[in-house]
Design a protein around this motif. Structure first.
Motif, PDB file in Angstrom:
ATOM      1  N   TRP A 283       0.808  -1.226   0.000  1.00  0.00           N
ATOM      2  CA  TRP A 283       0.000   0.000   0.000  1.00  0.00           C
ATOM      3  C   TRP A 283       0.844   1.281   0.000  1.00  0.00           C
ATOM      4  CZ3 TRP A 283       0.060  -3.240   4.346  1.00  0.00           C
ATOM      5  CH2 TRP A 283       0.716  -2.729   5.460  1.00  0.00           C
ATOM      6  N   ASN A 284       2.155   1.141   0.117  1.00  0.00           N
ATOM      7  CA  ASN A 284       2.995   2.342   0.076  1.00  0.00           C
ATOM      8  C   ASN A 284       2.825   3.116  -1.226  1.00  0.00           C
ATOM      9  OD1 ASN A 284       4.095   2.046   2.626  1.00  0.00           O
ATOM     10  ND2 ASN A 284       5.838   0.843   1.916  1.00  0.00           N
ATOM     11  N   GLU A 285       2.514   2.410  -2.302  1.00  0.00           N
ATOM     12  CA  GLU A 285       2.343   3.099  -3.577  1.00  0.00           C
ATOM     13  C   GLU A 285       1.035   3.891  -3.641  1.00  0.00           C
ATOM     14  OE1 GLU A 285       0.898   0.556  -7.019  1.00  0.00           O
ATOM     15  OE2 GLU A 285       1.805  -0.988  -5.743  1.00  0.00           O
ATOM     16  N   PHE A 286       0.188   3.736  -2.615  1.00  0.00           N
ATOM     17  CA  PHE A 286      -1.061   4.484  -2.560  1.00  0.00           C
ATOM     18  C   PHE A 286      -1.029   5.553  -1.472  1.00  0.00           C
ATOM     19  CE2 PHE A 286      -2.331   0.454  -4.522  1.00  0.00           C
ATOM     20  CZ  PHE A 286      -3.096   0.904  -5.583  1.00  0.00           C
ATOM     21  N   ARG A 287       0.158   5.946  -1.038  1.00  0.00           N
ATOM     22  CA  ARG A 287       0.276   6.941   0.018  1.00  0.00           C
ATOM     23  C   ARG A 287      -0.426   8.245  -0.341  1.00  0.00           C
ATOM     24  NH1 ARG A 287       1.338   4.926   5.002  1.00  0.00           N
ATOM     25  NH2 ARG A 287       3.110   3.493   4.969  1.00  0.00           N
ATOM     26  N   ASP A 288      -0.551   8.516  -1.637  1.00  0.00           N
ATOM     27  CA  ASP A 288      -1.162   9.776  -2.054  1.00  0.00           C
ATOM     28  C   ASP A 288      -2.649   9.834  -1.743  1.00  0.00           C
ATOM     29  OD1 ASP A 288      -1.294   7.696  -3.969  1.00  0.00           O
ATOM     30  OD2 ASP A 288      -1.898   9.099  -5.532  1.00  0.00           O
ATOM     31  N   VAL A 289      -3.298   8.661  -1.579  1.00  0.00           N
ATOM     32  CA  VAL A 289      -4.735   8.642  -1.294  1.00  0.00           C
ATOM     33  C   VAL A 289      -5.078   7.844  -0.038  1.00  0.00           C
ATOM     34  CG1 VAL A 289      -5.469   9.012  -3.674  1.00  0.00           C
ATOM     35  CG2 VAL A 289      -5.035   6.677  -2.881  1.00  0.00           C
ATOM     36  N   LEU A 290      -4.077   7.261   0.594  1.00  0.00           N
ATOM     37  CA  LEU A 290      -4.322   6.475   1.806  1.00  0.00           C
ATOM     38  C   LEU A 290      -4.454   7.413   2.996  1.00  0.00           C
ATOM     39  CD1 LEU A 290      -4.390   3.378   2.557  1.00  0.00           C
ATOM     40  CD2 LEU A 290      -2.072   3.716   3.411  1.00  0.00           C
ATOM     41  N   PRO A 291      -5.577   7.387   3.715  1.00  0.00           N
ATOM     42  CA  PRO A 291      -5.734   8.268   4.880  1.00  0.00           C
ATOM     43  C   PRO A 291      -4.638   8.016   5.910  1.00  0.00           C
ATOM     44  CG  PRO A 291      -7.839   7.281   4.273  1.00  0.00           C
ATOM     45  CD  PRO A 291      -6.782   6.581   3.458  1.00  0.00           C
ATOM     46  N   GLU A 292      -4.279   9.044   6.634  1.00  0.00           N
ATOM     47  CA  GLU A 292      -3.224   8.920   7.642  1.00  0.00           C
ATOM     48  C   GLU A 292      -3.589   7.855   8.678  1.00  0.00           C
ATOM     49  OE1 GLU A 292      -0.757  11.690  10.865  1.00  0.00           O
ATOM     50  OE2 GLU A 292      -2.308  12.583   9.579  1.00  0.00           O
ATOM     51  N   GLY A 293      -2.676   6.948   8.925  1.00  0.00           N
ATOM     52  CA  GLY A 293      -2.891   5.892   9.902  1.00  0.00           C
ATOM     53  C   GLY A 293      -3.660   4.705   9.377  1.00  0.00           C
ATOM     54  N   PHE A 294      -4.151   4.772   8.127  1.00  0.00           N
ATOM     55  CA  PHE A 294      -4.989   3.695   7.609  1.00  0.00           C
ATOM     56  C   PHE A 294      -4.174   2.529   7.064  1.00  0.00           C
ATOM     57  CE2 PHE A 294      -8.405   1.879   4.876  1.00  0.00           C
ATOM     58  CZ  PHE A 294      -9.377   1.768   5.853  1.00  0.00           C
ATOM     59  N   GLY A 295      -2.875   2.723   6.908  1.00  0.00           N
ATOM     60  CA  GLY A 295      -2.032   1.620   6.469  1.00  0.00           C
ATOM     61  C   GLY A 295      -2.093   0.451   7.442  1.00  0.00           C
ATOM     62  N   SER A 296      -2.205   0.743   8.736  1.00  0.00           N
ATOM     63  CA  SER A 296      -2.315  -0.319   9.738  1.00  0.00           C
ATOM     64  C   SER A 296      -3.602  -1.112   9.549  1.00  0.00           C
ATOM     65  CB  SER A 296      -2.257   0.277  11.142  1.00  0.00           C
ATOM     66  OG  SER A 296      -1.011   0.890  11.381  1.00  0.00           O
ATOM     67  N   PHE A 297      -4.694  -0.404   9.207  1.00  0.00           N
ATOM     68  CA  PHE A 297      -5.963  -1.093   8.959  1.00  0.00           C
ATOM     69  C   PHE A 297      -5.812  -2.058   7.795  1.00  0.00           C
ATOM     70  CE2 PHE A 297     -10.016  -1.777   6.953  1.00  0.00           C
ATOM     71  CZ  PHE A 297     -10.945  -1.796   7.982  1.00  0.00           C
ATOM     72  N   VAL A 298      -5.215  -1.592   6.709  1.00  0.00           N
ATOM     73  CA  VAL A 298      -5.036  -2.432   5.533  1.00  0.00           C
ATOM     74  C   VAL A 298      -4.151  -3.629   5.865  1.00  0.00           C
ATOM     75  CG1 VAL A 298      -4.148  -2.481   3.168  1.00  0.00           C
ATOM     76  CG2 VAL A 298      -5.387  -0.483   3.977  1.00  0.00           C
ATOM     77  N   SER A 299      -3.137  -3.421   6.710  1.00  0.00           N
ATOM     78  CA  SER A 299      -2.266  -4.508   7.114  1.00  0.00           C
ATOM     79  C   SER A 299      -3.025  -5.554   7.932  1.00  0.00           C
ATOM     80  CB  SER A 299      -1.091  -3.966   7.932  1.00  0.00           C
ATOM     81  OG  SER A 299      -0.265  -5.017   8.396  1.00  0.00           O
ATOM     82  N   LEU A 300      -3.808  -5.107   8.902  1.00  0.00           N
ATOM     83  CA  LEU A 300      -4.611  -6.029   9.706  1.00  0.00           C
ATOM     84  C   LEU A 300      -5.624  -6.766   8.838  1.00  0.00           C
ATOM     85  CD1 LEU A 300      -5.274  -3.721  12.805  1.00  0.00           C
ATOM     86  CD2 LEU A 300      -3.682  -5.650  12.683  1.00  0.00           C
ATOM     87  N   GLU A 301      -6.223  -6.047   7.906  1.00  0.00           N
ATOM     88  CA  GLU A 301      -7.207  -6.614   6.984  1.00  0.00           C
ATOM     89  C   GLU A 301      -6.594  -7.752   6.166  1.00  0.00           C
ATOM     90  OE1 GLU A 301     -10.306  -4.080   4.553  1.00  0.00           O
ATOM     91  OE2 GLU A 301      -8.406  -4.148   3.463  1.00  0.00           O
ATOM     92  N   GLY A 302      -5.343  -7.569   5.747  1.00  0.00           N
ATOM     93  CA  GLY A 302      -4.692  -8.567   4.915  1.00  0.00           C
ATOM     94  C   GLY A 302      -4.125  -9.742   5.688  1.00  0.00           C
ATOM     95  N   ALA A 303      -4.057  -9.645   7.006  1.00  0.00           N
ATOM     96  CA  ALA A 303      -3.477 -10.716   7.821  1.00  0.00           C
ATOM     97  C   ALA A 303      -4.503 -11.459   8.658  1.00  0.00           C
ATOM     98  CB  ALA A 303      -2.402 -10.135   8.743  1.00  0.00           C
ATOM     99  N   ALA A 304      -5.687 -10.889   8.837  1.00  0.00           N
ATOM    100  CA  ALA A 304      -6.696 -11.465   9.738  1.00  0.00           C
ATOM    101  C   ALA A 304      -7.260 -12.776   9.209  1.00  0.00           C
ATOM    102  CB  ALA A 304      -7.822 -10.463   9.958  1.00  0.00           C
ATOM    103  N   SER A 305      -7.640 -13.641  10.122  1.00  0.00           N
ATOM    104  CA  SER A 305      -8.351 -14.873   9.779  1.00  0.00           C
ATOM    105  C   SER A 305      -9.856 -14.666   9.803  1.00  0.00           C
ATOM    106  CB  SER A 305      -7.978 -15.985  10.763  1.00  0.00           C
ATOM    107  OG  SER A 305      -6.583 -16.181  10.807  1.00  0.00           O
ATOM    108  N   LEU A 306     -10.295 -13.701  10.612  1.00  0.00           N
ATOM    109  CA  LEU A 306     -11.704 -13.365  10.730  1.00  0.00           C
ATOM    110  C   LEU A 306     -11.841 -11.853  10.761  1.00  0.00           C
ATOM    111  CD1 LEU A 306     -14.735 -14.018  11.359  1.00  0.00           C
ATOM    112  CD2 LEU A 306     -14.095 -14.014  13.781  1.00  0.00           C
ATOM    113  N   ILE A 307     -12.708 -11.332   9.914  1.00  0.00           N
ATOM    114  CA  ILE A 307     -13.024  -9.902   9.892  1.00  0.00           C
ATOM    115  C   ILE A 307     -14.519  -9.772  10.134  1.00  0.00           C
ATOM    116  CG2 ILE A 307     -12.998  -7.763   8.567  1.00  0.00           C
ATOM    117  CD1 ILE A 307     -10.787  -8.993   6.827  1.00  0.00           C
TER     118      ILE A 307
END
Length: 304
Positions: free
Chosen positions: A84-108
């Motif tokens: 997601w680093n390539e989307f820094r221009d549109v990624l809300p501040e602090g939302f990279g952690s959300f995307v990381s958790l989203e991609g690693a979770a077994s249950l959302i």
């Protein structure tokens, strides 16, 4: 907020330190650093973990040599630039952690009162939603925001060998509010009808007739990591100013999700409910803007 990889590595180091009965101060003295440095490393707040420091700690904690290589591979992964680093221009501040958790979770598990969840949005719906939320955005910016949504879907759901279970409770209003009119909403509802056929997607609708909702706050998401038991549940609470990550006060949100799920349309009836909404609301010629305004008082209100 750190990434899922940094959190997992930090938690493993915490367990190893506690197993040999050492304190932060003792571990820090061995490294020749301030105790706060070890604490930040264990909390995943030290940024990219230094390989030499981690290896030294592993030796101090008497980790067998054959296991050290696995830990060092985790360090390497934690230091690798995330997609997601390539989307820094549109990624809300602090939302990279959300995307990381989203991609690693077994249950959302999530509650979404306002819109279709991003992981289940069509490209046209995502664009119409962003155009409403960011009316001054250029077409290029909208394209980038839509690209991010589609890549999130691929990284979290369609591109993973073992995709997570996605269990969402949606407010019925999210299916009735018009973003882009029938030309957008019709295919979006059709997409949901198809998505619930997937074994890992569970979608429930909170009906208006159900009365008061157990979740009076805005949208929130709970992440669980069955394949990474070192990690606790995390909750992300969305709000107008960004969002808040919770680790220690997640039980009320899980209980709220359970209550809403029990009161919502049962999973086995979700498709039937969606088909009814589609037929009665969106399988018709596009309603006029005047009608939408008259029913809701705004251009994106509920279509009666």
């Amino acid at each position: 907020m750190p990434t899922a990889l940094q959190l997992r590595l930090g938690r493993q180091l915490t367990v190893l330190r506690e197993e040999v009965g050492l304190t932060w101060e003792q571990a820090a003295a061995h490294l020749g650093v301030h105790p706060g440095t070890v604490r930040r490393l264990e909390l995943g707040q030290a940024g990219k973990p230094k390989a030499m420091a981690v290896r030294t700690l592993l030796e101090l904690y008497r980790v067998p040599g054959e296991e050290v290589a696995g830990f060092m591979e985790q360090v390497k992964q934690a230091n690798t630039a995330e997609w997601w680093n390539e989307f820094r221009d549109v990624l809300p501040e602090g939302f990279g952690s959300f995307v990381s958790l989203e991609g690693a979770a077994s249950l959302i598990r999530a509650y979404e009162p306002h819109s279709i969840p991003a992981l289940l949005q069509t490209e046209d719906y995502a664009r119409a939603l962003f155009r409403t939320d960011h009316p001054a955005a250029s077409d290029k910016e909208l394209d980038r925001r839509v690209e991010l949504v589609l890549e999130r879907q691929r990284q979290a759901l369609t591109g993973r060998a073992a995709p997570p279970t996605l269990w969402v409770v949606m407010d019925e209003r999210a299916l009735r509010w018009s973003y882009g009119g029938a030309a957008v909403m019709g295919p979006q509802i059709e997409r949901l009808i198809a998505d619930v056929e997937r074994p890992n997607v569970q979608l429930q609708i909170q009906r208006h007739a159900a009365g008061a909702y157990s979740a009076k706050q805005g949208p929130f998401t709970l992440f669980r990591f069955v394949t990474a038991p070192e990690l606790p549940d995390y909750v992300y609470v969305d709000n107008l100013t960004g969002g808040e990550y919770l680790q220690q006060r997640t039980s009320p949100y899980l209980e709220s999700l359970d209550r809403m799920s029990a009161a919502a349309v049962p999973l086995k009836h979700t498709q039937e409910f969606l088909r009814d909404i589609h037929q009665r609301k969106w399988a018709q010629p596009e309603v006029s803007k005047m009608h939408e305004v008259s029913e809701s008082g705004n251009t994106n209100g509920e279509v009666a």
